[in-house]
Design an enzyme around this catalytic site. Structure first.
Site, PDB file in Angstrom:
ATOM      1  N   VAL A   9       0.867  -1.171   0.000  1.00  0.00           N
ATOM      2  CA  VAL A   9       0.000   0.000   0.000  1.00  0.00           C
ATOM      3  C   VAL A   9       0.906   1.223   0.000  1.00  0.00           C
ATOM      4  O   VAL A   9       2.075   1.145   0.378  1.00  0.00           O
ATOM      5  CB  VAL A   9      -0.973   0.038   1.202  1.00  0.00           C
ATOM      6  CG1 VAL A   9      -2.035  -1.041   1.065  1.00  0.00           C
ATOM      7  CG2 VAL A   9      -0.241  -0.096   2.519  1.00  0.00           C
ATOM      8  N   SER A  10       0.348   2.359  -0.412  1.00  0.00           N
ATOM      9  CA  SER A  10       1.164   3.554  -0.600  1.00  0.00           C
ATOM     10  C   SER A  10       1.467   4.325   0.666  1.00  0.00           C
ATOM     11  O   SER A  10       2.503   4.965   0.771  1.00  0.00           O
ATOM     12  CB  SER A  10       0.490   4.491  -1.601  1.00  0.00           C
ATOM     13  OG  SER A  10       0.395   3.858  -2.846  1.00  0.00           O
ATOM     14  N   THR A  11       0.568   4.294   1.625  1.00  0.00           N
ATOM     15  CA  THR A  11       0.791   5.101   2.823  1.00  0.00           C
ATOM     16  C   THR A  11       0.567   4.274   4.073  1.00  0.00           C
ATOM     17  O   THR A  11      -0.126   3.260   4.048  1.00  0.00           O
ATOM     18  CB  THR A  11      -0.159   6.313   2.871  1.00  0.00           C
ATOM     19  OG1 THR A  11      -1.501   5.841   2.963  1.00  0.00           O
ATOM     20  CG2 THR A  11      -0.002   7.192   1.650  1.00  0.00           C
TER      21      THR A  11
END
Length: 184
Positions: A9-11
């Site tokens: 996931v990105s964050t």
């Protein structure tokens, strides 16, 4: 033969649970919370170093693996060299097959095209908002900490430690240290 999953996931505010559930049949799952655009993805690097001929890499979506078409093709070429196949669950693609390879290349090109269109629309929207005086951008929090970053670096702290102590990204630490070095 081992089956490896890769979840990203990105964050840090996002959750890996859906991906982990879909990858639950894998022998081992590499997971990380880092932007897909980041060139530094330690768990992806660990996955690539773990591969042996006959292994399979499984991802839930193509965008979880590669940041752009070129990166995707580099990864797939590496998989080919290692005699490893890639399965993308949401697309039903398996690179063991010729059709799977063709579909992967086409989808990667379309994804890159869509991303560039999105970035163009975003830039147009920002320019319009700026022209109307409604957009000032995000406050540069890491830049304000450049003296602290330089001090901690001089004390011998690792880039990761500095990032954690100051609650900023490791990429920001590297960028600020590089900018400070270039200015001297």
């Amino acid at each position: 033969m081992a089956v490896y999953g890769y979840a990203r996931v990105s964050t840090t505010g996002q959750n890996l649970d859906v991906q982990l559930k879909a990858l639950s049949d894998c022998d081992h799952i590499f997971r990380e919370k880092v932007s897909g655009a980041s060139k530094s993805r330690p768990e992806l690097d660990n996955l690539l170093e773990s591969l042996h001929p006959g292994d399979v890499v499984v991802v839930t979506k193509l965008c979880r693996l590669a940041r752009n078409t070129r990166h995707l093709l580099e990864i797939v070429e590496y998989f080919d060299e290692q005699e490893v196949s890639l399965k993308i669950l949401n697309l039903g693609i398996d690179t063991k097959t010729s059709t799977g390879r063709l579909m992967l290349t086409l989808i990667g090109a379309v994804a890159a095209f869509e991303r560039s269109l999105l970035l163009e629309r975003q830039a147009e929207g920002i320019a319009l908002a700026k022209a109307k005086g409604r957009y000032t951008g995000r406050k540069a929090t890491a830049q304000e900490k450049s003296e602290e970053i330089a001090s901690l670096d001089a004390e011998g702290h690792s880039k990761q430690e500095i990032a954690e102590m100051l609650n900023i990204s490791r990429t920001s630490v590297y960028r600020i240290l590089r900018a400070n070095k270039d200015c001297k």
